[in-house]
Design a protein around this motif. Structure first.
Motif, PDB file in Angstrom:
ATOM      1  N   HIS A 143       1.035  11.860   4.973  1.00  0.00           N
ATOM      2  CA  HIS A 143      -0.392  11.765   5.286  1.00  0.00           C
ATOM      3  C   HIS A 143      -1.077  10.721   4.413  1.00  0.00           C
ATOM      4  O   HIS A 143      -1.988  10.018   4.869  1.00  0.00           O
ATOM      5  N   PHE A 144      -0.634  10.599   3.166  1.00  0.00           N
ATOM      6  CA  PHE A 144      -1.268   9.624   2.289  1.00  0.00           C
ATOM      7  C   PHE A 144      -0.983   8.198   2.758  1.00  0.00           C
ATOM      8  O   PHE A 144      -1.878   7.334   2.678  1.00  0.00           O
ATOM      9  N   LEU A 145       0.216   7.927   3.239  1.00  0.00           N
ATOM     10  CA  LEU A 145       0.527   6.583   3.732  1.00  0.00           C
ATOM     11  C   LEU A 145      -0.375   6.208   4.905  1.00  0.00           C
ATOM     12  O   LEU A 145      -0.833   5.065   5.001  1.00  0.00           O
ATOM     13  N   ARG A 146      -0.626   7.147   5.791  1.00  0.00           N
ATOM     14  CA  ARG A 146      -1.516   6.867   6.913  1.00  0.00           C
ATOM     15  C   ARG A 146      -2.928   6.575   6.432  1.00  0.00           C
ATOM     16  O   ARG A 146      -3.601   5.668   6.947  1.00  0.00           O
ATOM     17  N   VAL A 147      -3.365   7.322   5.420  1.00  0.00           N
ATOM     18  CA  VAL A 147      -4.721   7.141   4.915  1.00  0.00           C
ATOM     19  C   VAL A 147      -4.869   5.798   4.209  1.00  0.00           C
ATOM     20  O   VAL A 147      -5.798   5.033   4.493  1.00  0.00           O
ATOM     21  N   VAL A 148      -3.962   5.477   3.296  1.00  0.00           N
ATOM     22  CA  VAL A 148      -4.120   4.278   2.491  1.00  0.00           C
ATOM     23  C   VAL A 148      -3.951   3.022   3.343  1.00  0.00           C
ATOM     24  O   VAL A 148      -4.668   2.021   3.151  1.00  0.00           O
TER      25      VAL A 148
ATOM     26  N   PRO B 135       0.821  -1.227   0.000  1.00  0.00           N
ATOM     27  CA  PRO B 135       0.000   0.000   0.000  1.00  0.00           C
ATOM     28  C   PRO B 135       0.849   1.269   0.000  1.00  0.00           C
ATOM     29  O   PRO B 135       0.482   2.260  -0.632  1.00  0.00           O
ATOM     30  N   GLY B 136       1.986   1.229   0.686  1.00  0.00           N
ATOM     31  CA  GLY B 136       2.867   2.386   0.671  1.00  0.00           C
ATOM     32  C   GLY B 136       3.471   2.642  -0.694  1.00  0.00           C
ATOM     33  O   GLY B 136       3.710   3.794  -1.080  1.00  0.00           O
ATOM     34  N   LEU B 137       3.730   1.563  -1.440  1.00  0.00           N
ATOM     35  CA  LEU B 137       4.286   1.721  -2.782  1.00  0.00           C
ATOM     36  C   LEU B 137       3.347   2.497  -3.701  1.00  0.00           C
ATOM     37  O   LEU B 137       3.812   3.136  -4.649  1.00  0.00           O
ATOM     38  N   LEU B 138       2.057   2.408  -3.433  1.00  0.00           N
ATOM     39  CA  LEU B 138       1.111   3.186  -4.232  1.00  0.00           C
ATOM     40  C   LEU B 138       1.450   4.666  -4.148  1.00  0.00           C
ATOM     41  O   LEU B 138       1.502   5.368  -5.168  1.00  0.00           O
TER      42      LEU B 138
ATOM     43  N   SER C  78       8.634   9.910   5.668  1.00  0.00           N
ATOM     44  CA  SER C  78       7.190   9.665   5.593  1.00  0.00           C
ATOM     45  C   SER C  78       6.742   8.445   6.379  1.00  0.00           C
ATOM     46  O   SER C  78       5.551   8.266   6.628  1.00  0.00           O
ATOM     47  N   GLY C  79       7.678   7.574   6.755  1.00  0.00           N
ATOM     48  CA  GLY C  79       7.318   6.326   7.397  1.00  0.00           C
ATOM     49  C   GLY C  79       7.239   5.163   6.443  1.00  0.00           C
ATOM     50  O   GLY C  79       6.819   4.073   6.832  1.00  0.00           O
TER      51      GLY C  79
ATOM     52  N   ASP D 298     -12.396   8.137  11.146  1.00  0.00           N
ATOM     53  CA  ASP D 298     -11.096   7.760  11.685  1.00  0.00           C
ATOM     54  C   ASP D 298      -9.952   8.531  11.033  1.00  0.00           C
ATOM     55  O   ASP D 298      -8.969   8.869  11.698  1.00  0.00           O
ATOM     56  N   ILE D 299     -10.063   8.792   9.731  1.00  0.00           N
ATOM     57  CA  ILE D 299      -8.945   9.396   9.000  1.00  0.00           C
ATOM     58  C   ILE D 299      -9.293  10.777   8.448  1.00  0.00           C
ATOM     59  O   ILE D 299      -8.554  11.307   7.617  1.00  0.00           O
ATOM     60  N   GLY D 300     -10.406  11.340   8.905  1.00  0.00           N
ATOM     61  CA  GLY D 300     -10.836  12.631   8.373  1.00  0.00           C
ATOM     62  C   GLY D 300      -9.792  13.718   8.534  1.00  0.00           C
ATOM     63  O   GLY D 300      -9.602  14.552   7.640  1.00  0.00           O
ATOM     64  N   LEU D 301      -9.066  13.731   9.668  1.00  0.00           N
ATOM     65  CA  LEU D 301      -8.056  14.760   9.890  1.00  0.00           C
ATOM     66  C   LEU D 301      -6.902  14.623   8.902  1.00  0.00           C
ATOM     67  O   LEU D 301      -6.401  15.630   8.371  1.00  0.00           O
TER      68      LEU D 301
END
Length: 383
Positions: free
Chosen positions: A338-343, A192-195, A314-315, A355-358
């Motif tokens: 932020h995208f990595l946390r969301v995906v 998912p992070g590779l995306l 980014s993590g 949960d991920i709105g912020l």
């Protein structure tokens, strides 16, 4: 061989003239010269100070249903170890689960109400530890240290030698529950992070080189002669790359499901909406870079300069929670973080917008930010 023949083969004067010309050219190409100096410094600082494969101070929460001295001793020992930072004290199991779903904590330690009584009776006292295993590398060392840390703390808390002997017959045990990735499969975290990484690498670079290519080829003059506003030119440049990004998203998500078996627990619509916001931010960033560069080489160099710290902070490659606080603050300025946390939250945790709105909001901020900078820097006439 005569002196004139040697001079025709090699002349210090001619060599000096060529060297002088190259140094003048390097001085004029300030971006390339700055990259040669700044990139090594950035790499040294990030790898030397920010990267840590043994993360400490991981955010944790304790749900202590009892308040006996054994409970306090175990919690204190876990925090003193350096691996755990108990920043949250949820009042209920539902609140604790919500914290983990949002990614606010990496560990949830639940100590039952009869823990102290079981310790004194030597009746197999147990503690439940739930770990966010979406990133197995971030939690493995902390989980491995649990038994030693807490057992020593419990032994020190026992008051008499008799109780210590009883405890040795029935040692403290932990029930480890690895949430969201119980088998610790690395691909569930990486794919998912590779995306996000693939989209960032391609979208920013392709868009950044689009405008600089127009300048190098001389076709920028034709664009400037058209009755089009800077906003229209910008949209005309970036919107085609949204279509390219959608193809990449389809390829990566299909491979994640069919080849790697990555679970998909959340809403596809929420994921695609988040991806669209992320791609739009990236192409606008690429367009902003193109307004700063004069050649395609400079555009590529600036893209690399952005890509390197974004990838490291980014993590994606290293645990985000294990970095020092200043590195975490720096990582927040990159859309990829932020995208990595969301995906990962959507695909692995089944997180919803609550949960991920912020994080989605933070991701959305980059769109008007990059668009505004690009429009301010847009050149209405060629220099």
């Amino acid at each position: 061989m005569s002196t004139m023949a040697l001079a025709s083969l090699f002349s210090p004067g001619r060599l000096g003239a060529v060297l002088a010309k190259e140094f003048v050219q390097m001085r004029r190409d300030r971006i390339t010269f700055a990259m040669m100096l700044v990139v090594p410094i950035v790499q040294l600082l990030l790898f030397g100070y920010a990267i840590n494969n043994d993360p400490k101070g991981l955010p944790a929460a304790v749900l202590a249903l009892g308040q006996d001295r054994y409970t306090r001793s175990v919690v204190a020992a876990l925090e003193v170890s350096g691996y755990y930072r108990f920043a949250k004290r949820p009042e209920s199991a539902a609140e604790a689960q919500s914290l983990m779903a949002r990614g606010a904590i990496s560990f949830l330690v639940t100590i039952p109400s009869d823990f102290g009584m079981r310790v004194e009776r030597g009746d197999e006292p147990r503690i439940l530890v739930e770990a966010d295993a979406t990133d197995p590398a971030a939690s493995s060392n902390a989980v491995g240290a649990l038994q030693t840390i807490a057992s020593r703390a419990l032994t020190r808390a026992l008051g008499t030698e008799e109780l210590k002997r009883e405890q040795s017959e029935s040692a403290l045990s932990f029930v480890i529950h690895r949430r969201y990735n119980p088998e610790g499969i690395t691909q569930y975290n990486i794919v998912p992070g590779l995306l996000g990484v693939i989209l960032q690498m391609t979208m920013v670079m392709m868009t950044a080189m689009a405008l600089t290519r127009e300048i190098e080829r001389g076709t920028m003059e034709n664009l400037l002669a058209m009755p089009a506003t800077p906003g229209e030119i910008m949209l005309g440049k970036v919107l085609p790359y949204l279509a390219v990004g959608s193809i990449q998203v389809a390829v990566v998500l299909s491979a994640a499901k069919l080849l790697f078996g990555v679970p998909f627990l959340g809403s596809l619509g929420l994921l695609l909406t988040s991806v669209t916001i992320f791609v739009l931010a990236l192409v606008l960033l690429g367009y902003t870079i193109s307004t700063m560069a004069r050649t395609q080489l400079q555009a590529m160099q600036l893209t690399f300069f952005f890509f390197l710290p974004s990838l490291l902070l980014s993590g994606f490659m290293f645990p985000y929670a294990g970095m020092p606080l200043w590195a975490q603050w720096l990582g927040e300025i990159f859309p990829l973080t932020h995208f990595l946390r969301v995906v990962r939250a959507i695909m692995l945790k089944g997180a919803d917008l609550g949960d991920i709105g912020l994080e989605v909001f933070y991701l959305s901020i980059f769109v008007p930010l990059y668009a505004g900078i690009a429009l301010l820097r847009f050149r209405s006439t060629l220099d």
